[in-house]
Design a protein around this motif. Structure first.
Motif, PDB file in Angstrom:
ATOM      1  N   LYS A 258       0.820  -1.207   0.000  1.00  0.00           N
ATOM      2  CA  LYS A 258       0.000   0.000   0.000  1.00  0.00           C
ATOM      3  C   LYS A 258       0.855   1.260   0.000  1.00  0.00           C
ATOM      4  CE  LYS A 258      -3.912   2.179   2.344  1.00  0.00           C
ATOM      5  NZ  LYS A 258      -4.860   2.090   3.487  1.00  0.00           N
ATOM      6  N   GLY A 259       0.688   2.094  -1.012  1.00  0.00           N
ATOM      7  CA  GLY A 259       1.383   3.372  -1.092  1.00  0.00           C
ATOM      8  C   GLY A 259       2.826   3.298  -1.520  1.00  0.00           C
ATOM      9  N   ALA A 260       3.329   2.122  -1.812  1.00  0.00           N
ATOM     10  CA  ALA A 260       4.752   1.971  -2.151  1.00  0.00           C
ATOM     11  C   ALA A 260       4.958   1.931  -3.656  1.00  0.00           C
ATOM     12  CB  ALA A 260       5.319   0.712  -1.514  1.00  0.00           C
ATOM     13  N   ARG A 261       5.764   2.850  -4.128  1.00  0.00           N
ATOM     14  CA  ARG A 261       6.162   2.839  -5.539  1.00  0.00           C
ATOM     15  C   ARG A 261       7.640   3.220  -5.629  1.00  0.00           C
ATOM     16  NH1 ARG A 261       2.262   0.432  -5.854  1.00  0.00           N
ATOM     17  NH2 ARG A 261       0.529   0.537  -7.324  1.00  0.00           N
ATOM     18  N   ILE A 262       8.418   2.785  -4.652  1.00  0.00           N
ATOM     19  CA  ILE A 262       9.827   3.158  -4.595  1.00  0.00           C
ATOM     20  C   ILE A 262      10.564   2.569  -5.791  1.00  0.00           C
ATOM     21  CG2 ILE A 262      11.947   3.031  -3.230  1.00  0.00           C
ATOM     22  CD1 ILE A 262      10.209   2.835  -0.737  1.00  0.00           C
ATOM     23  N   SER A 263      11.271   3.402  -6.526  1.00  0.00           N
ATOM     24  CA  SER A 263      11.865   2.980  -7.792  1.00  0.00           C
ATOM     25  C   SER A 263      12.983   1.969  -7.631  1.00  0.00           C
ATOM     26  CB  SER A 263      12.385   4.194  -8.558  1.00  0.00           C
ATOM     27  OG  SER A 263      13.409   4.838  -7.819  1.00  0.00           O
ATOM     28  N   GLN A 264      13.571   1.856  -6.420  1.00  0.00           N
ATOM     29  CA  GLN A 264      14.687   0.932  -6.233  1.00  0.00           C
ATOM     30  C   GLN A 264      14.244  -0.499  -5.926  1.00  0.00           C
ATOM     31  OE1 GLN A 264      15.124   3.952  -6.232  1.00  0.00           O
ATOM     32  NE2 GLN A 264      17.125   4.728  -5.693  1.00  0.00           N
ATOM     33  N   ILE A 265      12.958  -0.762  -5.735  1.00  0.00           N
ATOM     34  CA  ILE A 265      12.505  -2.095  -5.364  1.00  0.00           C
ATOM     35  C   ILE A 265      12.658  -3.037  -6.552  1.00  0.00           C
ATOM     36  CG2 ILE A 265      10.555  -3.473  -4.571  1.00  0.00           C
ATOM     37  CD1 ILE A 265      11.641  -1.619  -2.456  1.00  0.00           C
ATOM     38  N   TYR A 266      13.507  -4.039  -6.385  1.00  0.00           N
ATOM     39  CA  TYR A 266      13.819  -5.007  -7.449  1.00  0.00           C
ATOM     40  C   TYR A 266      14.180  -4.302  -8.759  1.00  0.00           C
ATOM     41  CZ  TYR A 266      12.109  -8.486  -4.225  1.00  0.00           C
ATOM     42  OH  TYR A 266      11.949  -9.287  -3.122  1.00  0.00           O
ATOM     43  N   ARG A 267      14.934  -3.253  -8.634  1.00  0.00           N
ATOM     44  CA  ARG A 267      15.334  -2.492  -9.821  1.00  0.00           C
ATOM     45  C   ARG A 267      16.632  -3.059 -10.385  1.00  0.00           C
ATOM     46  NH1 ARG A 267      16.618   4.012  -9.919  1.00  0.00           N
ATOM     47  NH2 ARG A 267      17.152   4.202 -12.134  1.00  0.00           N
ATOM     48  N   GLY A 280      23.064   1.607   2.141  1.00  0.00           N
ATOM     49  CA  GLY A 280      23.457   0.660   3.177  1.00  0.00           C
ATOM     50  C   GLY A 280      22.365  -0.313   3.538  1.00  0.00           C
ATOM     51  N   SER A 281      21.156  -0.092   3.047  1.00  0.00           N
ATOM     52  CA  SER A 281      20.061  -1.012   3.343  1.00  0.00           C
ATOM     53  C   SER A 281      20.140  -2.212   2.424  1.00  0.00           C
ATOM     54  CB  SER A 281      18.719  -0.293   3.170  1.00  0.00           C
ATOM     55  OG  SER A 281      18.566   0.136   1.832  1.00  0.00           O
ATOM     56  N   GLY A 282      19.312  -3.195   2.689  1.00  0.00           N
ATOM     57  CA  GLY A 282      19.381  -4.372   1.836  1.00  0.00           C
ATOM     58  C   GLY A 282      18.148  -5.235   1.854  1.00  0.00           C
ATOM     59  N   GLY A 283      17.113  -4.822   2.536  1.00  0.00           N
ATOM     60  CA  GLY A 283      15.916  -5.645   2.610  1.00  0.00           C
ATOM     61  C   GLY A 283      14.851  -5.227   1.625  1.00  0.00           C
ATOM     62  N   GLY A 284      13.861  -6.078   1.449  1.00  0.00           N
ATOM     63  CA  GLY A 284      12.695  -5.730   0.648  1.00  0.00           C
ATOM     64  C   GLY A 284      12.976  -5.398  -0.785  1.00  0.00           C
ATOM     65  N   GLY A 285      13.951  -6.068  -1.396  1.00  0.00           N
ATOM     66  CA  GLY A 285      14.223  -5.871  -2.812  1.00  0.00           C
ATOM     67  C   GLY A 285      15.092  -4.685  -3.130  1.00  0.00           C
TER      68      GLY A 285
END
Length: 365
Positions: A258-267, A280-285
């Protein structure tokens, strides 16, 4: 002219690596050496020790919370490791445009004051401070002026600039505010070095970073990541440059957040462009995904995007190494800025921008 550099929030050594490799042709006497460093994470400090100061036999790396560090002339860390230059990439978590951007109201926002304290007490000849571009908008635009006022009041003329590191040969779109400060009793003005790859057609691409030259078979930190079957299947439908929200995924592979359209997710990376920003993050794609293989990048590949040399060995678990790499300053970009500082103090002309792109009037503050 030798500068011994101390560091707060040193991370794995991106700034230090750039400083140690800063070289002014024909002037071997112009160089920067390690004096001391501090970070709170043991794995990060182990990486720094291994690569920057030969496992730190002299105990020049203090691992611990900066809020518990005795910043005084009585502390052996400073008295036994004298320094005349200083750098600090103060934590950016509360200033980043990704997240809540708590600024000074967050846990990390006020930590820059420890760098100011070092400057007030020890008065090194110059300093370099680094933070995210989101610093300029934090606290409704008030964070950056406040930080610069404090740095100026510590006794320094300031030369703040927003660097786009892809314009300096770094194969990554990474934009950072870097403030160079020169002690007021020195008659020098710093100018940002002119970009080495200013044309978008000259940017170093992610493919060039990962393949030219190929990563050695025995390179450290190059283990392939474990990939679940569903992630591998999802990546088969995502083209280079696409992410999980703009690719044509079958219903069972779509993300319903819900509400997520972050361009880096599984990019996936675009092989013909610089990488998007390594974090530095690494979770959720958000691991950064290869342009042609159905997998996330290895830590060594991420390090290539950050321009760490292949013989730079990271310590700790794969997750800790991933964080270290993402939080670092690209070595190549840092090297060019440090070389400009060395040339400034030596009076050696160099190609530079006519002025900083962030305004600060040193004469009236």
């Amino acid at each position: 002219m030798l500068f011994q550099m101390g560091e707060l929030f040193c991370g794995p050594g991106g700034l230090a690596c750039g400083a140690l490799h800063a070289n002014v042709e024909g002037h071997p006497e112009l160089r920067i050496e390690h004096a001391w460093a501090n970070d709170y994470d043991e794995a990060t400090c182990a990486t720094y020790r291994h690569n920057i100061c030969k496992d730190d036999e002299s105990q020049s790396v203090y691992c611990g919370d900066v809020r518990k560090l005795d910043i005084s002339r009585d502390n052996p860390l400073f008295s036994e490791h004298p320094f005349n230059a200083f750098s600090f990439g103060f934590p950016c978590n509360d200033f980043s445009t990704v997240g809540e951007q708590k600024g000074f109201d967050g846990t990390y926002g006020p930590l820059y004051t420890y760098g100011v304290k070092v400057l007030r007490i020890f008065q090194p000849a110059w300093f370099l401070a680094e933070n995210v571009s989101g610093l300029s908008s934090a606290n409704k635009g008030g964070a950056l002026p406040k930080i610069m006022a404090d740095l100026h009041d510590a006794g320094y003329n300031l030369f703040p600039h927003l660097y786009k590191f892809e314009e300096y040969g770094v194969p990554q779109a990474r934009h950072r505010i870097i403030i160079v400060g020169i002690r007021k009793d020195f008659p020098y003005t710093f100018f940002p070095p002119v970009p080495t790859t200013p044309d978008i057609h000259d940017y170093r691409t992610s493919r060039q970073a990962l393949e030219e030259p190929p990563i050695p078979a025995d390179a450290a930190n190059n283990e392939l990541p474990r990939m679940s079957e569903v992630v591998v299947e999802r990546l088969k439908y995502i083209k280079p440059g696409q992410n999980a929200f703009n690719a044509e995924l079958p219903p069972h592979l779509q993300l319903h957040i819900k509400g997520a359209r972050i361009s880096q997710i599984y990019r996936r990376l675009d092989p013909d462009k610089p990488s998007y920003t390594v974090t530095g993050s690494g979770g959720g794609g958000t691991h950064i995904y290869h342009y042609s293989e159905n997998r996330a990048l290895t830590n060594r590949e991420r390090a290539r995007l950050q321009t760490f040399p292949d013989d730079f060995v990271f310590k700790g678990t794969k997750e800790k190494v991933r964080r270290q790499i993402g939080m670092a300053v690209p070595c190549e970009g840092a090297r060019q800025i440090f070389e400009a500082i060395l040339k400034t103090f030596a009076g050696i002309p160099y190609k530079h921008e006519h002025q900083c792109n962030i305004k600060f009037d040193n004469s009236t503050k």
